[in-house]
Design a protein around this motif. Structure first.
Motif, PDB file in Angstrom:
ATOM      1  N   ASP A 192     -75.611 -79.036 -62.393  1.00  0.00           N
ATOM      2  CA  ASP A 192     -74.347 -79.068 -61.665  1.00  0.00           C
ATOM      3  C   ASP A 192     -73.919 -80.508 -61.397  1.00  0.00           C
ATOM      4  O   ASP A 192     -72.736 -80.834 -61.441  1.00  0.00           O
ATOM      5  CB  ASP A 192     -74.478 -78.284 -60.357  1.00  0.00           C
ATOM      6  CG  ASP A 192     -73.126 -78.090 -59.708  1.00  0.00           C
ATOM      7  OD1 ASP A 192     -72.213 -77.571 -60.389  1.00  0.00           O
ATOM      8  OD2 ASP A 192     -72.953 -78.487 -58.546  1.00  0.00           O
ATOM      9  N   ALA A 193     -74.885 -81.394 -61.127  1.00  0.00           N
ATOM     10  CA  ALA A 193     -74.543 -82.792 -60.840  1.00  0.00           C
ATOM     11  C   ALA A 193     -73.910 -83.473 -62.051  1.00  0.00           C
ATOM     12  O   ALA A 193     -73.129 -84.407 -61.913  1.00  0.00           O
ATOM     13  CB  ALA A 193     -75.783 -83.555 -60.399  1.00  0.00           C
ATOM     14  N   ALA A 194     -74.246 -82.996 -63.235  1.00  0.00           N
ATOM     15  CA  ALA A 194     -73.707 -83.610 -64.457  1.00  0.00           C
ATOM     16  C   ALA A 194     -72.308 -83.100 -64.772  1.00  0.00           C
ATOM     17  O   ALA A 194     -71.643 -83.619 -65.661  1.00  0.00           O
ATOM     18  CB  ALA A 194     -74.640 -83.322 -65.632  1.00  0.00           C
ATOM     19  N   ASN A 195     -71.894 -82.078 -64.045  1.00  0.00           N
ATOM     20  CA  ASN A 195     -70.591 -81.454 -64.308  1.00  0.00           C
ATOM     21  C   ASN A 195     -69.502 -82.196 -63.522  1.00  0.00           C
ATOM     22  O   ASN A 195     -69.475 -82.130 -62.297  1.00  0.00           O
ATOM     23  CB  ASN A 195     -70.674 -79.985 -63.869  1.00  0.00           C
ATOM     24  CG  ASN A 195     -69.436 -79.194 -64.231  1.00  0.00           C
ATOM     25  OD1 ASN A 195     -68.383 -79.762 -64.515  1.00  0.00           O
ATOM     26  ND2 ASN A 195     -69.553 -77.876 -64.218  1.00  0.00           N
ATOM     27  N   PRO A 196     -68.619 -82.925 -64.186  1.00  0.00           N
ATOM     28  CA  PRO A 196     -67.691 -83.794 -63.463  1.00  0.00           C
ATOM     29  C   PRO A 196     -66.503 -83.062 -62.856  1.00  0.00           C
ATOM     30  O   PRO A 196     -65.817 -83.598 -61.998  1.00  0.00           O
ATOM     31  CB  PRO A 196     -67.197 -84.759 -64.541  1.00  0.00           C
ATOM     32  CG  PRO A 196     -67.290 -83.979 -65.813  1.00  0.00           C
ATOM     33  CD  PRO A 196     -68.461 -83.041 -65.645  1.00  0.00           C
ATOM     34  N   VAL A 228     -69.785 -89.560 -69.631  1.00  0.00           N
ATOM     35  CA  VAL A 228     -70.619 -88.378 -69.384  1.00  0.00           C
ATOM     36  C   VAL A 228     -71.553 -88.184 -70.583  1.00  0.00           C
ATOM     37  O   VAL A 228     -71.341 -88.769 -71.645  1.00  0.00           O
ATOM     38  CB  VAL A 228     -69.766 -87.093 -69.198  1.00  0.00           C
ATOM     39  CG1 VAL A 228     -68.896 -87.188 -67.952  1.00  0.00           C
ATOM     40  CG2 VAL A 228     -68.917 -86.821 -70.434  1.00  0.00           C
ATOM     41  N   PHE A 229     -72.568 -87.370 -70.383  1.00  0.00           N
ATOM     42  CA  PHE A 229     -73.430 -86.980 -71.490  1.00  0.00           C
ATOM     43  C   PHE A 229     -73.046 -85.574 -71.941  1.00  0.00           C
ATOM     44  O   PHE A 229     -72.695 -84.733 -71.115  1.00  0.00           O
ATOM     45  CB  PHE A 229     -74.901 -87.009 -71.068  1.00  0.00           C
ATOM     46  CG  PHE A 229     -75.433 -88.399 -70.865  1.00  0.00           C
ATOM     47  CD1 PHE A 229     -75.678 -89.226 -71.965  1.00  0.00           C
ATOM     48  CD2 PHE A 229     -75.695 -88.886 -69.590  1.00  0.00           C
ATOM     49  CE1 PHE A 229     -76.176 -90.517 -71.785  1.00  0.00           C
ATOM     50  CE2 PHE A 229     -76.180 -90.174 -69.409  1.00  0.00           C
ATOM     51  CZ  PHE A 229     -76.420 -90.987 -70.508  1.00  0.00           C
TER      52      PHE A 229
END
Lengths: 823, 236
Positions: free
Chosen positions: B175-179, B114-115
């Motif tokens: 939101d898409a980056a939130n796993p 993730v970033f």
């Protein structure tokens, strides 16, 4: 408690034939007790004794100077990797338990194979798995055994212009079968999801990276999924532990959690056909796993092994206490005496039969040098683990079991372990091959929509990205994962702290040179179904090709033979022919078989599974700079094809058994591609030479879906992070290749055919000429087919041209399984 | 720097933490969960894993172990404590950090890179982190969804205690980056006094190029620099 009388019915219930029972009476010189009958039943099951497969297994090449522990000697084979280091590895099936209870079935499969590895004194450092399920989408093209063309509702019609079935209601018959289909598919998804989360649960908690594997979906596995789990561990040569009850008078310890009634006679269960009732009845035969316990038992055992107090060690896997006691005694040529009253028990009033046959998980049997008992107690107390001294090694050669003051079993250990029956089963070529071999290409039209067909293949779950699966596995723990899932083979690094401690005093590990191990597990069962011999060869060749693509030299193989009922001559023929193919290929690639597992009786009421001899191959990469991945690297790089684009000597041009025939034409038929092992070996040697020269930037083999799918994968398989993919296009011109293949060459065969021995590599444009010349010198057919760059996959082959938008192709390929699972 | 890496039963990132610290030329040793003292440790890392099998709730049993009483005292005296993954869960269970970590929103375990966007570079855990790009570090958890009541979230933000948020490659918090469904995309936080921090991503797995990223080193280097400055200040 009174034990049941030994009647012919009871003997039959234990899956023993009258002849086997007579042999038991001969060994004992009397009727067996109930407990003894149970012991013979599990020890002589196929799972423990290989009674139907032993003559075949003997044909595998098993020797090489690098082998430190060979096939069948111990719980896992061990291979020397230089500098005093070695690897232990093995694959094992847990098919039937997973069919009945997918989560626990798969979880305990992982637990069992991890125990096999640390039993050898090795620290488990990575895991793989090979999984097969029924289709998870209703429009899956393949429709099973030797099928004639069956139109698959959704896809085919939807693609015919103007023939959409919107507004057309299916007839009531179709509707009913549609409902049955939907429920079967839902069940396949349930099994798939359960197995994956079971593997994740066990491996993640134990702390082992599950670094690779394969997943196939095919109708033949409906109701009988395959779950093959692999584990690899690492150790120093002098740390190899043995499963031997050595040293007369040495105490025998039981360590790990208490024994319960779970998993009663699981080994015997695994050696029967699966029926509808069995799924219900046998739920009690499925064990329950506790990865937390396994982690503690593993750490405690490795700590104890480092003290030198251990004379022998064996896990209690299939057939639990029974198998571990009589195998350790048989290996050492000694006897063993145990008292069941001393065995920690979880349930009250367990009978001797139950205690001996229980397959409660995470238990170990340890034979300790006399006088060093305190060290066992100290270490297992430190880890808060139960332990008990339950017996002693004797010189009688007998396995004697006491319970409540009575002898309940007294059997010559060597005889039960080594004198199990051996059967030479009848083999007969199955009739379906007449039909499948008769298939000719003129029965199907050439592709009219190559891009459309490519898209269908990319979103076919068998070909689609498996990120939905491997994202659920911790594939990075232990800081060794150099190439993670998603390339041709996984690469794991061995460093000083990968090894078990040398001394228990917590001294920092001695420095060791780092090693890189590449691993791949492969089997295209459609090929094996259509030609078991050729399919067996291809399973090995593909594994070797995958290793070569990462820059590795293969070292050895462990195999998992998943087949149907050996009493059916047609199914035994599949087994026999596949083994012949595997053995021949292993000899050519110089990869001895170091062990493995047989799982027979894989059939559901609908019929047998496709024969599936899974091959896990392990290799060594000499230097870190040789590690190569499959995805394209930089704009402007030259794309080269090594090997012949189409095997023109094959009348089906590589389309027999192909994913294209299955998915696009709904037919699993034809003769599979031919595998020329010598040529294949030359190709791998050449590829490694090119990689060693430093000129190769990526390498990917062509397998399911052929050249077009392989190209697409090269363009889009690099993931930088969550939701962040590196898509890099390519311009490919196959016109020359098509022309060179002759006028009979078909476009579908060029794009989607699965001719063997083909690898796509890239190299910087300036190096292209040099690499082509070097390949020719090495005797390999090599040709430049394109250039890396852009945002689409542009392909030209004679008249045919198309440009696939990478974002669209990637979405189909990357999300296909997630979509099927959230439907 | 001398780092104590705690070992609970079924800690499984303990070796990786030691590996990462030793690679940076500092010393690290394991401290068994039954010990009552941290010895001469300058900092504590509570590593990832499944302490005590994560039975009951992740980290819920570990908080009662003898070594955690020593950690509490160490933290009260201003010692640096970093909890990674299961270590973060242990710290919230022990009350050393606010909030809780619950099941990922899709109920699945996630292992992927993730970033991370760093929000506060003025702490002993973040001072060396570059400001021009997000960190790229892997996660591996099934229960990493950060949850806290609105007052706690407000307090965390007001005090600049949110150290890391999940973001995309360009640093946008989406939101898409939130796993895992974490509130405010929270990946890691610190306490009010800035000496205890926890995060779900694994910096010790991003400690060398051979593993695909060495961004995790920025966090360890920050801790090293903070300790060195403290030592210099004490000497002066």
């Amino acid at each position: 408690m009174t034990e049941p009388a030994i009647t012919p019915e009871l003997v039959e219930k234990h899956n023993l034939t009258p002849e086997e029972f007579a042999h038991i009476r001969e060994i004992l010189g009397r009727d067996p007790t109930y407990t003894e009958l149970g012991i013979f039943s599990v020890m002589w099951s196929e799972h423990c004794s290989y009674k139907n497969t032993r003559p075949l297994l003997k044909t595998f090449p098993t020797k090489s100077p690098k082998i430190l522990v060979g096939a069948g000697e111990e719980n896992a084979g061990i291979i020397d990797i230089g500098d005093g280091l070695a690897i232990a590895f093995k694959i094992e099936s847990h098919n039937h338990p997973s069919a009945v209870e997918p989560f626990q079935g798969a979880a305990t499969g992982v637990g069992g194979i991890i125990r096999d590895i640390f039993t050898m004194g090795a620290r488990p450092i990575c895991a793989l798995n090979s999984l097969r399920f029924g289709p998870i989408t209703e429009n899956d093209g393949n429709s099973g055994a030797g099928s004639p063309a069956v139109p698959s509702p959704g896809l085919k019609q939807a693609n015919l212009p103007g023939a959409g079935n919107a507004g057309q209601l299916p007839s009531s018959d179709e509707q009913e079968s549609g409902n049955a289909r939907a429920s079967a598919v839902a069940n396949n998804r349930r099994l798939f999801a359960g197995v994956v989360s079971g593997i994740a649960h066990y491996g993640n908690c134990f702390g082992i990276p599950t670094i690779g594997g394969e997943v196939y979906f095919d109708k033949s596995y409906e109701g009988n999924p395959l779950v093959n789990a692999f584990c690899l561990g690492v150790l120093r040569h002098e740390q190899i532990a043995r499963g031997k009850a050595q040293g007369i008078g040495n105490p025998v310890f039981y360590v790990g959690p208490a024994t319960g009634r779970d998993g009663l006679a699981g080994a015997a269960f695994a050696s029967q056909d699966l029926t509808e009732e069995s799924a219900e009845q046998q739920r009690g035969a499925v064990q329950v796993g506790d990865p937390f316990m396994e982690k503690l038992v593993c750490e405690a055992c490795l700590e104890l092994l480092a003290t030198g107090a251990v004379a022998g060690i064996q896990d209690m896997g299939a057939a639990g206490l029974t198998c571990s006691t009589c195998e350790t005694a048989a290996r050492a040529g000694t006897g063993i005496e145990i008292d069941l009253d001393k065995v920690p028990q979880r349930a009250p009033n367990m009978s001797s039969y139950e205690i001996m046959l229980s397959e409660s998980q995470e238990r170990m049997l340890i034979i300790v040098h006399k006088g060093r008992e305190e060290e066992v107690k100290r270490i297992f107390d430190k880890w808060d683990l139960p332990w008990a001294e339950i017996g002693v090694v004797t010189d009688t050669g007998r396995m004697v079991v006491r319970h409540k003051g009575k002898v309940v079993a007294d059997i010559p250990a060597k005889k039960i372990a080594d004198e199990s029956p051996v059967y030479h089963r009848e083999a007969r070529e199955p009739d379906y091959l007449k039909t499948t071999r008769a298939f000719r290409l003129d029965e199907i039209p050439d592709t009219g929509d190559p891009l459309g067909d490519l898209k269908k293949l990319l979103e076919w779950p068998t070909i689609a990205s498996k990120n939905w699966v491997y994202r659920q596995y911790d594939h990075m723990v232990r800081n060794g994962s150099v190439v993670c899932p998603g390339s041709d083979a996984a690469v794991i690094r061995i460093k000083a702290d990968s090894l078990p401690d040398v001394a228990a005093d917590g001294a920092p590990p001695k420095s060791v040179p780092e090693k890189l191990i590449a691993l791949s597990v492969d089997c295209n069962a459609a090929y094996v179904y259509l030609d078991p011999f050729e399919g067996g060869k291809i399973a090995v060749a593909e594994a070797a090709r995958n290793l070569a693509c990462t820059g590795a030299v293969p070292l050895g193989v462990t195999d998992n033979l998943n087949f149907g009922n050996p009493f059916k001559p047609e199914l035994f023929w599949q087994l026999k022919e596949s083994v012949r193919g595997l053995a021949e290929a292993c000899r050519v690639f110089n990869t001895p078989v170091t062990g493995g597992n047989c799982s027979l009786y894989n059939q559901s009421p609908a019929g047998p599974i496709d024969p599936t001899p899974t091959v896990a191959m392990v290799g060594l990469i000499e230097k870190p700079e040789h590690v190569t991945t499959q995805w394209f690297k930089d704009e402007g790089d030259a794309i080269l094809l090594l090997g012949d684009a189409i095997d023109t000597g094959d009348p089906l041009q590589g389309l027999g058994g192909s994913a294209y025939l299955q998915m696009v034409h709904s037919r699993k038929t034809g003769t599979p591609p031919r595998c020329d092992l010598e040529k294949e070996k030359e190709l791998h040697l050449a590829l490694r030479a090119l990689i060693h020269s430093g000129a190769v930037k990526s390498a990917h083999d062509c397998s399911e879906g052929g050249l077009a799918v392989a190209l697409a994968e090269c363009c889009m398989s690099q993931q930088t992070a969550r939701e962040t993919h590196r898509l890099i296009g390519a311009t490919v011109d196959l016109s020359e290749v098509l022309k060179a293949a002759g006028e009979k060459a078909r476009l579908d065969a060029l794009l989607f055919g699965e001719s063997q021995g083909r690898i796509l590599i890239t190299t910087s444009a300036v190096n292209a000429g040099k690499v082509l010349a070097q390949a020719k010198l090495l005797g390999i057919n090599a040709r430049r087919v394109g250039t890396v760059g852009g945002s689409s996959l542009q392909l030209k082959a004679g008249e045919c041209t198309f440009a696939g938008d990478l974002r669209e192709l990637h979405d189909l390929w990357w999300n296909a399984i997630a979509r099927a699972m959230t439907r | 720097m001398n780092v104590a890496v705690l070992q609970f039963p079924a800690s499984n990132c303990d070796q990786d933490a030691v590996h990462a610290i030793r690679r940076l030329g500092h010393s690290a040793r394991f401290v068994w969960h039954k010990e009552h003292s941290l010895g001469d440790a300058d900092a504590v890392i509570i590593p990832g894993g499944f302490s005590y099998g994560d039975y009951l709730r992740c980290g819920a049993i570990a908080r009662f172990s003898p070594v955690m009483q020593a950690v509490r005292q160490f933290a009260d005296n201003g010692g640096l404590v970093l909890g990674v993954c299961n270590g973060f869960q242990v710290l919230t269970e022990a009350g050393l950090l606010p909030g809780a970590l619950v099941r990922n929103r899709d109920l699945q375990f996630h292992c992927e890179h993730v970033f991370l966007k760093t929000l506060n570079r003025d702490t002993p855990f973040t001072r060396r982190i570059p400001s021009d790009r997000p960190l790229r570090i892997p996660i591996a958890h099934g229960e990493g969804c950060y949850f806290a009541d609105p007052e706690t979230l407000e307090r965390l933000q007001k005090n600049n205690q949110v150290l890391w948020q999940y973001c995309d490659a360009s640093g946008n918090v989406t939101d898409a980056a939130n796993p895992n469904g974490s509130l405010l995309n929270i990946a890691g936080i610190c306490n009010e006094t800035r000496n205890v921090a926890g995060l779900m991503p694994h910096p010790e797995r991003a400690c060398e190029a051979a593993l695909g990223s060495s961004d995790g080193n920025f966090i360890f280097e920050s801790m090293i620099e903070a300790l060195q400055n403290k030592a210099v200040a004490r000497a002066a």
